[in-house]
Motif scaffolding. Sequence first.
Motif, PDB file in Angstrom:
ATOM      1  N   GLU A 247     -83.984  14.320 -40.344  1.00 54.83           N
ATOM      2  CA  GLU A 247     -83.653  13.906 -41.703  1.00 54.83           C
ATOM      3  C   GLU A 247     -83.788  15.113 -42.632  1.00 54.83           C
ATOM      4  N   PRO A 248     -83.003  15.178 -43.694  1.00 52.03           N
ATOM      5  CA  PRO A 248     -83.112  16.328 -44.597  1.00 52.03           C
ATOM      6  C   PRO A 248     -84.459  16.409 -45.304  1.00 52.03           C
ATOM      7  N   TRP A 249     -85.161  15.302 -45.382  1.00 51.32           N
ATOM      8  CA  TRP A 249     -86.452  15.273 -46.063  1.00 51.32           C
ATOM      9  C   TRP A 249     -87.634  15.391 -45.100  1.00 51.32           C
ATOM     10  N   THR A 250     -87.380  15.676 -43.836  1.00 54.71           N
ATOM     11  CA  THR A 250     -88.463  15.826 -42.859  1.00 54.71           C
ATOM     12  C   THR A 250     -89.429  16.909 -43.332  1.00 54.71           C
TER      13      THR A 250
ATOM     14  N   ALA B  95     -92.928  11.290 -35.369  1.00 54.86           N
ATOM     15  CA  ALA B  95     -93.389   9.899 -35.372  1.00 54.86           C
ATOM     16  C   ALA B  95     -93.550   9.374 -36.795  1.00 54.86           C
ATOM     17  N   ALA B  96     -94.038  10.214 -37.688  1.00 56.85           N
ATOM     18  CA  ALA B  96     -94.210   9.805 -39.081  1.00 56.85           C
ATOM     19  C   ALA B  96     -92.863   9.557 -39.751  1.00 56.85           C
ATOM     20  N   VAL B  97     -91.888  10.403 -39.471  1.00 60.12           N
ATOM     21  CA  VAL B  97     -90.537  10.220 -40.028  1.00 60.12           C
ATOM     22  C   VAL B  97     -89.946   8.909 -39.518  1.00 60.12           C
ATOM     23  N   ALA B  98     -90.124   8.620 -38.243  1.00 59.35           N
ATOM     24  CA  ALA B  98     -89.622   7.367 -37.681  1.00 59.35           C
ATOM     25  C   ALA B  98     -90.292   6.164 -38.347  1.00 59.35           C
ATOM     26  N   GLU B  99     -91.567   6.272 -38.638  1.00 62.43           N
ATOM     27  CA  GLU B  99     -92.275   5.181 -39.303  1.00 62.43           C
ATOM     28  C   GLU B  99     -91.746   4.958 -40.717  1.00 62.43           C
ATOM     29  N   VAL B 100     -91.502   6.030 -41.430  1.00 65.05           N
ATOM     30  CA  VAL B 100     -90.948   5.910 -42.783  1.00 65.05           C
ATOM     31  C   VAL B 100     -89.558   5.289 -42.723  1.00 65.05           C
TER      32      VAL B 100
ATOM     33  N   GLY C 151     -85.988  11.433 -51.616  1.00 60.02           N
ATOM     34  CA  GLY C 151     -86.252  12.333 -50.494  1.00 60.02           C
ATOM     35  C   GLY C 151     -87.618  12.979 -50.598  1.00 60.02           C
ATOM     36  N   HIS C 152     -88.011  13.325 -51.819  1.00 61.39           N
ATOM     37  CA  HIS C 152     -89.339  13.916 -52.020  1.00 61.39           C
ATOM     38  C   HIS C 152     -90.442  12.900 -51.719  1.00 61.39           C
ATOM     39  N   LEU C 153     -90.239  11.660 -52.161  1.00 58.81           N
ATOM     40  CA  LEU C 153     -91.220  10.612 -51.869  1.00 58.81           C
ATOM     41  C   LEU C 153     -91.314  10.355 -50.364  1.00 58.81           C
ATOM     42  N   ALA C 154     -90.172  10.342 -49.695  1.00 62.56           N
ATOM     43  CA  ALA C 154     -90.163  10.122 -48.246  1.00 62.56           C
ATOM     44  C   ALA C 154     -90.855  11.265 -47.520  1.00 62.56           C
ATOM     45  N   SER C 155     -90.607  12.484 -47.961  1.00 62.26           N
ATOM     46  CA  SER C 155     -91.239  13.650 -47.348  1.00 62.26           C
ATOM     47  C   SER C 155     -92.751  13.610 -47.519  1.00 62.26           C
ATOM     48  N   GLU C 156     -93.203  13.239 -48.711  1.00 66.64           N
ATOM     49  CA  GLU C 156     -94.649  13.165 -48.957  1.00 66.64           C
ATOM     50  C   GLU C 156     -95.293  12.049 -48.128  1.00 66.64           C
ATOM     51  N   ALA C 157     -94.634  10.909 -48.036  1.00 66.73           N
ATOM     52  CA  ALA C 157     -95.170   9.810 -47.234  1.00 66.73           C
ATOM     53  C   ALA C 157     -95.271  10.211 -45.761  1.00 66.73           C
TER      54      ALA C 157
END
Length: 148
Positions: A3-6, A52-57, A73-79
């Motif tokens: 993902e671009p936000w990884t 694994a964290a990206v998949a969870e998000v 994207g920034h929120l997703a990256s931080e999460a």
Amino acid sequence: MAEPWTPSLEQVADHVPTRTRNAAEPGDTRLTGTFSAQTEPTDEQARRHIAAAVAEVLGAVGGSVPAAPAFLGHLASEAASLRAAADIELAYPNRNADADRFAQLDQRAKDALQRLLDAVNDQGGGPEGGLLPVWSMPVPVWYGDYPL
């Protein structure tokens, strides 16, 4: 496909900086700020936690994070970076304090994911039915139920 936000290794390491010490040299206390082949966990192990964290998000938001607006994207990256950092703390404990640190990172990761879900739903998409219509009626006049 990533993902671009990884989050990067450095973004995750910002949450667990003590994990970036050189494990190959026991007396070395310098923090490198990223994971490498000499850290514990290694960069490859950290990348697996990030994946694994990206998949969870992605699972939480219904499969994709909208590209616009950019702050999603920034929120997703931080999460994802907080989730990966918490999982790294849990997977590689060195002392009892690491369990406490995991609890703190875990709560921060859950809060960040909730902020992302709220923002995605506010933008009109997401897993909680953000695309469903919202009905509203005007406040009835005072004589609305009064028999005339």
